[in-house]
Design a protein around this motif. Structure first.
Motif, PDB file in Angstrom:
ATOM      1  N   UNK A  63       0.951  -1.331   0.054  1.00  0.00           N
ATOM      2  CA  UNK A  63      -0.081  -0.030   0.018  1.00  0.00           C
ATOM      3  C   UNK A  63       0.816   1.264  -0.101  1.00  0.00           C
ATOM      4  N   UNK A  64       1.993   1.309   0.085  1.00  0.00           N
ATOM      5  CA  UNK A  64       2.882   2.070   0.327  1.00  0.00           C
ATOM      6  C   UNK A  64       4.170   2.066  -0.564  1.00  0.00           C
ATOM      7  N   UNK A  65       4.463   2.898  -1.528  1.00  0.00           N
ATOM      8  CA  UNK A  65       5.684   2.840  -2.274  1.00  0.00           C
ATOM      9  C   UNK A  65       6.762   3.704  -1.863  1.00  0.00           C
ATOM     10  N   UNK A  66       7.899   3.197  -1.820  1.00  0.00           N
ATOM     11  CA  UNK A  66       9.228   4.168  -1.296  1.00  0.00           C
ATOM     12  C   UNK A  66       9.921   4.366  -2.239  1.00  0.00           C
ATOM     13  N   UNK A 110      -0.064   5.771  -1.187  1.00  0.00           N
ATOM     14  CA  UNK A 110       0.981   6.634  -0.814  1.00  0.00           C
ATOM     15  C   UNK A 110       2.250   6.409  -1.649  1.00  0.00           C
ATOM     16  N   UNK A 111       2.837   7.413  -1.993  1.00  0.00           N
ATOM     17  CA  UNK A 111       4.099   7.403  -2.579  1.00  0.00           C
ATOM     18  C   UNK A 111       5.358   8.194  -2.067  1.00  0.00           C
ATOM     19  N   UNK A 112       6.279   7.899  -1.296  1.00  0.00           N
ATOM     20  CA  UNK A 112       7.320   8.728  -1.174  1.00  0.00           C
ATOM     21  C   UNK A 112       8.640   8.774  -1.688  1.00  0.00           C
ATOM     22  N   UNK A 113       9.026  10.240  -2.310  1.00  0.00           N
ATOM     23  CA  UNK A 113      10.083   9.992  -3.046  1.00  0.00           C
ATOM     24  C   UNK A 113      11.194  11.048  -2.315  1.00  0.00           C
ATOM     25  N   UNK A 114      12.405  10.608  -2.093  1.00  0.00           N
ATOM     26  CA  UNK A 114      13.460  11.102  -1.462  1.00  0.00           C
ATOM     27  C   UNK A 114      14.499  11.417  -2.542  1.00  0.00           C
ATOM     28  N   UNK A 115      14.933  12.698  -2.582  1.00  0.00           N
ATOM     29  CA  UNK A 115      15.982  13.135  -3.424  1.00  0.00           C
ATOM     30  C   UNK A 115      16.698  14.371  -2.747  1.00  0.00           C
ATOM     31  N   UNK A 116      18.018  14.426  -3.202  1.00  0.00           N
ATOM     32  CA  UNK A 116      18.897  15.497  -2.595  1.00  0.00           C
ATOM     33  C   UNK A 116      18.292  16.815  -3.175  1.00  0.00           C
ATOM     34  N   UNK A 117      18.205  17.991  -2.398  1.00  0.00           N
ATOM     35  CA  UNK A 117      17.867  19.244  -3.074  1.00  0.00           C
ATOM     36  C   UNK A 117      18.772  19.894  -3.774  1.00  0.00           C
ATOM     37  N   UNK A 118      18.762  20.182  -4.997  1.00  0.00           N
ATOM     38  CA  UNK A 118      19.809  20.836  -5.838  1.00  0.00           C
ATOM     39  C   UNK A 118      19.719  22.345  -5.930  1.00  0.00           C
ATOM     40  N   UNK A 119      18.809  22.821  -5.333  1.00  0.00           N
ATOM     41  CA  UNK A 119      18.309  24.400  -5.334  1.00  0.00           C
ATOM     42  C   UNK A 119      19.181  25.055  -4.497  1.00  0.00           C
TER      43      UNK A 119
END
Length: 202
Positions: free
Chosen positions: A158-161, A193-202
């Motif tokens: 039910x949750x995708x990471x 629910x989908x959770x996406x984690x990535x470094x902030x490049x701004x």
């Protein structure tokens, strides 16, 4: 891949053991989801002490992906009060030689299982290292279809990471006019629910 091959049978046994006694975790009050109701939110963590997370991962001998997987799953343990949970994560699907430079969508979904630190009396580092080892073991068997997991165990994630670290490494969109960033909007949610984690490049 033949279902009768030794490698396929070994992968089935691996996932059978991994999933034994676990449940697909649902975020509280998410049993009845309206998939047309697309809501999103974002959170930016400001790390000011010289890549603290990256350095911690190096000292523990784990990937940043395993670090964030552990953070997420241990929070879910506390929210749901479940000792053993399963959600889904993704792998590049490029394990076969010859696919490294091929253009295409080869992403595969694999189950991710976590046991609460409290049940095993683990420190965070121990839980993160266990998650790291599981990731290596599961990715090496990503040819085993998630549909088999659902059919054999009745476990529907039910949750995708998804961890997107390194996605823009080496790419400077401001200096390279031949490369452009084109966001895609899905018309249908794949999971509640989908959770996406990535470094902030701004």
């Amino acid at each position: 891949r033949s279902r009768k091959s030794e490698r396929y049978q070994e992968a089935q046994e691996y996932f059978d053991k991994l999933l034994e006694g676990t449940e697909a975790v649902s975020y509280p009050h998410s049993a009845h989801i309206d998939n047309t109701d697309k809501k999103s939110a974002s959170l930016t963590l400001e790390i000011t002490e010289g890549e603290t997370i990256r350095n911690a991962c190096r000292s523990m001998g784990i990937t940043e992906n395993a670090y964030f997987q552990t953070v997420l799953t241990q929070v879910l343990h506390r929210i749901t009060r479940e000792e053993s949970i399963m959600l889904a994560t993704i792998t590049s699907g490029r394990q076969l030689s010859g696919l490294e430079r091929m253009v295409g969508m080869f992403v595969k979904t694999i189950p991710l299982v976590s046991v609460s630190q409290a049940r095993n009396n683990q420190t965070f580092a121990e839980a993160a290292k266990a998650m790291h080892r599981q990731g290596i073991e599961s990715v090496s068997r990503d040819f085993y279809p998630l549909t088999e997991v659902v059919e054999l165990h009745g476990l529907k994630p039910q949750i995708l990471y998804a961890y997107q670290g390194g996605l823009y490494d080496g790419v400077n969109l401001d200096e390279d006019d031949s490369v452009s960033d084109m966001p895609l909007t899905l018309d249908t949610q794949k999971l509640p629910i989908e959770l996406t984690v990535f470094p902030n490049r701004t």
